[in-house]
Design a protein around this motif. Structure first.
Motif, PDB file in Angstrom:
ATOM      1  N   ILE A   1      27.623 -63.690 -47.579  1.00 38.38           N
ATOM      2  CA  ILE A   1      26.886 -64.586 -48.190  1.00 38.38           C
ATOM      3  C   ILE A   1      26.378 -64.327 -49.703  1.00 38.38           C
ATOM      4  CG2 ILE A   1      24.882 -66.173 -48.391  1.00 38.38           C
ATOM      5  CD1 ILE A   1      24.815 -66.186 -45.288  1.00 38.38           C
ATOM      6  N   ALA A   2      25.797 -62.906 -49.513  1.00 37.96           N
ATOM      7  CA  ALA A   2      25.278 -62.481 -50.953  1.00 37.96           C
ATOM      8  C   ALA A   2      26.388 -62.289 -52.008  1.00 37.96           C
ATOM      9  CB  ALA A   2      24.563 -61.003 -50.690  1.00 37.96           C
ATOM     10  N   ASN A   3      27.624 -61.765 -51.470  1.00 38.70           N
ATOM     11  CA  ASN A   3      28.889 -61.547 -52.327  1.00 38.70           C
ATOM     12  C   ASN A   3      29.194 -63.021 -53.026  1.00 38.70           C
ATOM     13  OD1 ASN A   3      31.116 -60.600 -53.859  1.00 38.70           O
ATOM     14  ND2 ASN A   3      31.847 -59.340 -52.036  1.00 38.70           N
ATOM     15  N   ALA A   4      29.236 -63.684 -52.171  1.00 40.08           N
ATOM     16  CA  ALA A   4      29.872 -64.924 -52.284  1.00 40.08           C
ATOM     17  C   ALA A   4      28.701 -65.655 -53.619  1.00 40.08           C
ATOM     18  CB  ALA A   4      29.928 -66.066 -51.355  1.00 40.08           C
ATOM     19  N   ASN A   5      27.553 -65.636 -53.464  1.00 42.10           N
ATOM     20  CA  ASN A   5      26.488 -66.161 -54.497  1.00 42.10           C
ATOM     21  C   ASN A   5      26.397 -65.395 -55.586  1.00 42.10           C
ATOM     22  OD1 ASN A   5      23.723 -67.374 -54.789  1.00 42.10           O
ATOM     23  ND2 ASN A   5      23.415 -65.022 -55.100  1.00 42.10           N
ATOM     24  N   ALA A   6      26.502 -64.139 -55.521  1.00 42.07           N
ATOM     25  CA  ALA A   6      26.925 -63.227 -56.900  1.00 42.07           C
ATOM     26  C   ALA A   6      28.045 -63.691 -57.729  1.00 42.07           C
ATOM     27  CB  ALA A   6      26.980 -61.841 -56.599  1.00 42.07           C
ATOM     28  N   CYS A   7      29.291 -63.986 -57.046  1.00 41.48           N
ATOM     29  CA  CYS A   7      30.336 -64.258 -57.547  1.00 41.48           C
ATOM     30  C   CYS A   7      30.549 -65.723 -57.969  1.00 41.48           C
ATOM     31  CB  CYS A   7      31.456 -63.789 -56.966  1.00 41.48           C
ATOM     32  SG  CYS A   7      32.032 -62.000 -56.533  1.00 41.48           S
ATOM     33  N   ALA A   8      29.998 -66.575 -57.381  1.00 43.90           N
ATOM     34  CA  ALA A   8      29.608 -67.771 -58.076  1.00 43.90           C
ATOM     35  C   ALA A   8      28.762 -67.889 -59.362  1.00 43.90           C
ATOM     36  CB  ALA A   8      28.941 -68.758 -57.000  1.00 43.90           C
ATOM     37  N   ASN A   9      27.716 -67.087 -59.331  1.00 44.12           N
ATOM     38  CA  ASN A   9      27.131 -66.749 -60.683  1.00 44.12           C
ATOM     39  C   ASN A   9      28.065 -66.387 -61.805  1.00 44.12           C
ATOM     40  OD1 ASN A   9      24.628 -67.601 -59.654  1.00 44.12           O
ATOM     41  ND2 ASN A   9      24.167 -65.543 -59.229  1.00 44.12           N
TER      42      ASN A   9
ATOM     43  N   PHE B   1      31.197 -54.185 -59.661  1.00 46.77           N
ATOM     44  CA  PHE B   1      30.014 -53.670 -60.376  1.00 46.77           C
ATOM     45  C   PHE B   1      30.180 -54.133 -61.894  1.00 46.77           C
ATOM     46  CE2 PHE B   1      34.028 -51.083 -61.336  1.00 46.77           C
ATOM     47  CZ  PHE B   1      34.156 -51.166 -62.787  1.00 46.77           C
ATOM     48  N   GLU B   2      30.889 -54.878 -62.402  1.00 50.58           N
ATOM     49  CA  GLU B   2      30.714 -55.751 -63.602  1.00 50.58           C
ATOM     50  C   GLU B   2      29.931 -56.982 -63.583  1.00 50.58           C
ATOM     51  OE1 GLU B   2      33.841 -58.032 -61.992  1.00 50.58           O
ATOM     52  OE2 GLU B   2      33.489 -56.145 -61.821  1.00 50.58           O
ATOM     53  N   ALA B   3      29.629 -57.360 -62.501  1.00 51.85           N
ATOM     54  CA  ALA B   3      29.003 -58.766 -62.106  1.00 51.85           C
ATOM     55  C   ALA B   3      27.938 -59.055 -62.796  1.00 51.85           C
ATOM     56  CB  ALA B   3      29.117 -59.029 -60.737  1.00 51.85           C
ATOM     57  N   ALA B   4      27.295 -57.958 -63.174  1.00 51.77           N
ATOM     58  CA  ALA B   4      25.908 -58.079 -63.843  1.00 51.77           C
ATOM     59  C   ALA B   4      25.946 -58.911 -65.360  1.00 51.77           C
ATOM     60  CB  ALA B   4      25.143 -56.848 -64.240  1.00 51.77           C
TER      61      ALA B   4
ATOM     62  N   LEU C   1      20.561 -55.847 -61.576  1.00 46.08           N
ATOM     63  CA  LEU C   1      21.362 -54.781 -60.678  1.00 46.08           C
ATOM     64  C   LEU C   1      21.640 -55.226 -59.374  1.00 46.08           C
ATOM     65  CD1 LEU C   1      21.623 -51.766 -60.192  1.00 46.08           C
ATOM     66  CD2 LEU C   1      19.208 -51.984 -59.405  1.00 46.08           C
ATOM     67  N   PHE C   2      20.836 -56.109 -58.862  1.00 44.14           N
ATOM     68  CA  PHE C   2      21.255 -56.602 -57.549  1.00 44.14           C
ATOM     69  C   PHE C   2      22.498 -57.637 -57.375  1.00 44.14           C
ATOM     70  CE2 PHE C   2      17.725 -54.397 -55.491  1.00 44.14           C
ATOM     71  CZ  PHE C   2      18.483 -54.078 -54.338  1.00 44.14           C
ATOM     72  N   GLN C   3      22.492 -58.210 -58.734  1.00 44.03           N
ATOM     73  CA  GLN C   3      23.753 -59.094 -58.950  1.00 44.03           C
ATOM     74  C   GLN C   3      25.054 -58.272 -58.870  1.00 44.03           C
ATOM     75  OE1 GLN C   3      24.617 -62.128 -59.434  1.00 44.03           O
ATOM     76  NE2 GLN C   3      26.637 -62.074 -60.539  1.00 44.03           N
ATOM     77  N   SER C   4      25.047 -57.018 -59.320  1.00 45.12           N
ATOM     78  CA  SER C   4      26.277 -56.285 -59.551  1.00 45.12           C
ATOM     79  C   SER C   4      26.192 -55.516 -57.898  1.00 45.12           C
ATOM     80  CB  SER C   4      26.062 -55.163 -60.253  1.00 45.12           C
ATOM     81  OG  SER C   4      26.655 -55.600 -61.601  1.00 45.12           O
ATOM     82  N   VAL C   5      25.312 -55.182 -57.292  1.00 40.79           N
ATOM     83  CA  VAL C   5      25.225 -54.681 -55.939  1.00 40.79           C
ATOM     84  C   VAL C   5      25.774 -55.654 -54.995  1.00 40.79           C
ATOM     85  CG1 VAL C   5      23.738 -53.816 -54.214  1.00 40.79           C
ATOM     86  CG2 VAL C   5      23.211 -52.993 -56.328  1.00 40.79           C
ATOM     87  N   THR C   6      25.247 -56.789 -54.937  1.00 35.86           N
ATOM     88  CA  THR C   6      25.827 -57.721 -54.074  1.00 35.86           C
ATOM     89  C   THR C   6      27.244 -57.988 -54.354  1.00 35.86           C
ATOM     90  OG1 THR C   6      24.938 -59.422 -55.298  1.00 35.86           O
ATOM     91  CG2 THR C   6      23.503 -58.593 -53.421  1.00 35.86           C
TER      92      THR C   6
ATOM     93  N   LEU D   1      18.833 -60.445 -50.072  1.00 38.44           N
ATOM     94  CA  LEU D   1      19.926 -60.334 -49.339  1.00 38.44           C
ATOM     95  C   LEU D   1      20.552 -58.618 -49.466  1.00 38.44           C
ATOM     96  CD1 LEU D   1      21.999 -63.565 -49.391  1.00 38.44           C
ATOM     97  CD2 LEU D   1      20.303 -62.819 -47.737  1.00 38.44           C
ATOM     98  N   GLY D   2      20.743 -58.349 -50.895  1.00 40.30           N
ATOM     99  CA  GLY D   2      21.205 -57.241 -50.963  1.00 40.30           C
ATOM    100  C   GLY D   2      20.284 -56.169 -50.553  1.00 40.30           C
ATOM    101  N   ALA D   3      19.180 -56.042 -50.665  1.00 41.83           N
ATOM    102  CA  ALA D   3      18.099 -55.079 -50.076  1.00 41.83           C
ATOM    103  C   ALA D   3      18.287 -54.728 -48.592  1.00 41.83           C
ATOM    104  CB  ALA D   3      16.680 -55.434 -50.705  1.00 41.83           C
ATOM    105  N   PHE D   4      18.618 -56.008 -47.813  1.00 41.13           N
ATOM    106  CA  PHE D   4      18.427 -56.056 -46.480  1.00 41.13           C
ATOM    107  C   PHE D   4      19.939 -55.369 -46.081  1.00 41.13           C
ATOM    108  CE2 PHE D   4      20.301 -58.003 -42.570  1.00 41.13           C
ATOM    109  CZ  PHE D   4      19.111 -57.500 -41.579  1.00 41.13           C
ATOM    110  N   GLU D   5      20.917 -55.624 -46.697  1.00 39.57           N
ATOM    111  CA  GLU D   5      22.063 -54.967 -46.223  1.00 39.57           C
ATOM    112  C   GLU D   5      22.218 -53.494 -46.402  1.00 39.57           C
ATOM    113  OE1 GLU D   5      26.135 -55.906 -48.181  1.00 39.57           O
ATOM    114  OE2 GLU D   5      24.563 -57.406 -49.276  1.00 39.57           O
ATOM    115  N   VAL D   6      21.848 -53.054 -47.706  1.00 37.64           N
ATOM    116  CA  VAL D   6      21.705 -51.584 -48.047  1.00 37.64           C
ATOM    117  C   VAL D   6      20.785 -50.773 -46.982  1.00 37.64           C
ATOM    118  CG1 VAL D   6      21.117 -50.130 -49.810  1.00 37.64           C
ATOM    119  CG2 VAL D   6      22.430 -52.009 -50.279  1.00 37.64           C
TER     120      VAL D   6
END
Length: 494
Positions: free
Chosen positions: A303-311, A220-223, A20-25, A163-168
């Protein structure tokens, strides 16, 4: 680098929370609230909360299509596999070709934002700090992301979850404070059309604002590319994609409402991403040191977004390399962590090269806009194709699998929602509110065109020499390698 070019990604490594947080971030909620969504205020004005709500409903149509396909076809190839199954393997290859390209550009995009955000803030606080000393921060960020990815999906996904929990949380707390301070200024009229900006009255202003707001939902599709590493992937992917789109959409509505009623609906057309009329500006003026938390949340978001999209980029590249339509090297896995180490190395090199090359050549802000235009143009195009693929897949499946509303109506509505956003992102002045792009940002169109042209050439060569490889873009490897994974009809492979 020691690894192997065969085998599978680590099975059952992560669950619903991490996915879930993969898509969130990947949606970068803090950065979107602070920088992207305010762009719609120039058109929607104090009716921006309504524009955000409209954008949420519009994006849920496509999110539903992605979620349906993710449940039906759990594969690291994600959108490429969906297009291959729903339309044609050749289309799947081209979707994967474009998607890997732009997802590899997302980390440098966010690292550029990290650089100029940190350098600009330090310069504002201490004038002796040079505003142009931005480049060390992206290099540190790239190293952190590479290390997290190297240690496998469990490490990178849990890192993203924190990271995602913190920013939200930071922005939700600030939203509550704003609503409380607004007092009698709280009003549901911001969900009407009476506060739109001058020159964009009524529904037209809300529509224009929603088009710019739609762009904040990308990711949103990043999961989906983590399907092969997730427990109960069919159910988990479906919940994660829809949950991220709906949850962060409501987060956008609440935070935008809070700032609108606090700042004043009739003054909100002048609200933006920087200066006194911005999230940071309001926090500095009225909430003391709380602006530091907002600043950290935005930095965290990059950083969180870059990490998710690297995945996303490394898993999609792995899936295409596994069927040999991309270089086989990209399918190399770490023998212990089962991470796509060659893909991570390539992703890191691309990130550093793009950050330094474009950032030092054009300046970090201009380089950011150039990359953002390239990325959003291709990603929205991918969303449109995936909507078509959803209809195509379920029409072919037929019988009880086809649900007319979810599999026919929603794809049409999803396409209708994203076509205006695509034209806006590309700077095509079909609507009066679209701004024509100027150089070097206007180079985005030719860059996308050249990359897709190269993809067509590669496709033609493969179709002539190795047509079986293109056909394999439609394979769902997880079912073949793991007999415990049930099909949608309840049976198991083999």
């Amino acid at each position: 680098m020691h690894g192997q070019t065969s085998g599978t990604l680590r099975r059952d490594a992560i669950g619903l929370r991490e996915v879930l947080f993969q898509s969130v971030t990947a949606m970068a909620p803090a950065a979107a609230v602070a920088a992207s969504i305010p762009a719609g205020a120039a058109f929607a004005g104090g009716s921006l909360p309504l524009a955000v709500l409209v954008a949420l409903v519009a994006c849920l149509f496509t999110a539903s299509c992605v979620a349906e396909l993710a449940r039906e076809l759990p594969a690291a190839g994600s959108v490429a596999t969906y297009a291959a199954r729903g339309l044609h393997p050749a289309v799947g290859f081209l979707v994967g070709w474009g998607y890997v390209f732009v997802e590899m550009l997302v980390p440098p995009l966010l690292l550029l934002q990290l650089g100029f955000t940190v350098a600009g803030t330090l310069h504002d606080e201490w004038s002796s700090y040079p505003a142009d000393l931005w480049w060390p921060y992206p290099l540190v960020g790239a190293a952190v992301i590479a290390v997290a990815g190297y240690f496998g999906v469990r490490a990178s996904a849990r890192f993203g979850t924190v990271l995602g929990a913190f920013e939200v949380l930071v922005f939700l707390v600030f939203a509550v404070l704003l609503i409380g301070r607004a007092g009698s200024g709280n009003t549901l009229s911001v969900f009407g059309t009476s506060h739109t900006a001058g020159g964009y009255s009524g529904v037209g202003g809300v529509f224009a604002g929603s088009v710019y707001t739609v762009l904040a939902f990308a990711g949103f599709e990043a999961a989906a590319p983590l399907a092969e590493e997730t427990r109960e992937p069919r159910r988990t992917m479906h919940r994660a994609v829809l949950g991220a789109a709906l949850g962060i959409g409501l987060f956008y509505v609440v935070t935008t409402y809070a700032m609108t009623v606090y700042f004043g609906p009739d003054r909100f057309a002048g609200f933006g991403a920087s200066g006194r009329a911005s999230w940071e500006g309001v926090a500095r003026a009225s909430f003391g040191l709380f602006w530091v938390l907002l600043f950290l949340a935005v930095v965290n978001s990059t950083i969180a977004n870059a990490n998710a999209c690297a995945n996303v980029s490394t898993r999609t590249a792995f899936a295409l390399a596994r069927v040999r339509v991309l270089p086989r090297l990209l399918a190399t896995l770490h023998p212990r962590h089962r991470s796509p180490v060659a893909g991570i190395a390539v992703q890191t090199v691309v990130a550093v090269a793009a950050v330094l090359g474009l950032g030092l050549g054009y300046g970090p802000e201009t380089a950011f806009l150039l990359l953002a235009t390239v990325i959003v143009t291709v990603v929205i195009g991918v969303y449109i194709v995936v909507n078509l693929a959803c209809a195509g897949h379920f029409v072919r499946a037929g019988g009880g699998a086809l649900k007319p509303v979810r599999h026919l109506l929603f794809p049409v509505l999803g396409i209708a929602a994203f076509v205006p956003a695509l034209l806006t992102a590309a700077g095509l002045p079909v609507f009066t509110f679209v701004t024509k792009l100027s150089a070097p940002v206007s180079y985005a169109g030719p860059v996308v065109g050249v990359w897709l042209a190269i993809g067509v050439v590669v496709l033609l060569v493969l179709l002539r020499r190795h047509p079986e490889r293109i056909a394999e873009t439609a394979r769902v490897h997880m079912e073949e390698h793991d007999p415990a994974v049930p099909r949608r009809d309840g049976t198991v492979p083999g």
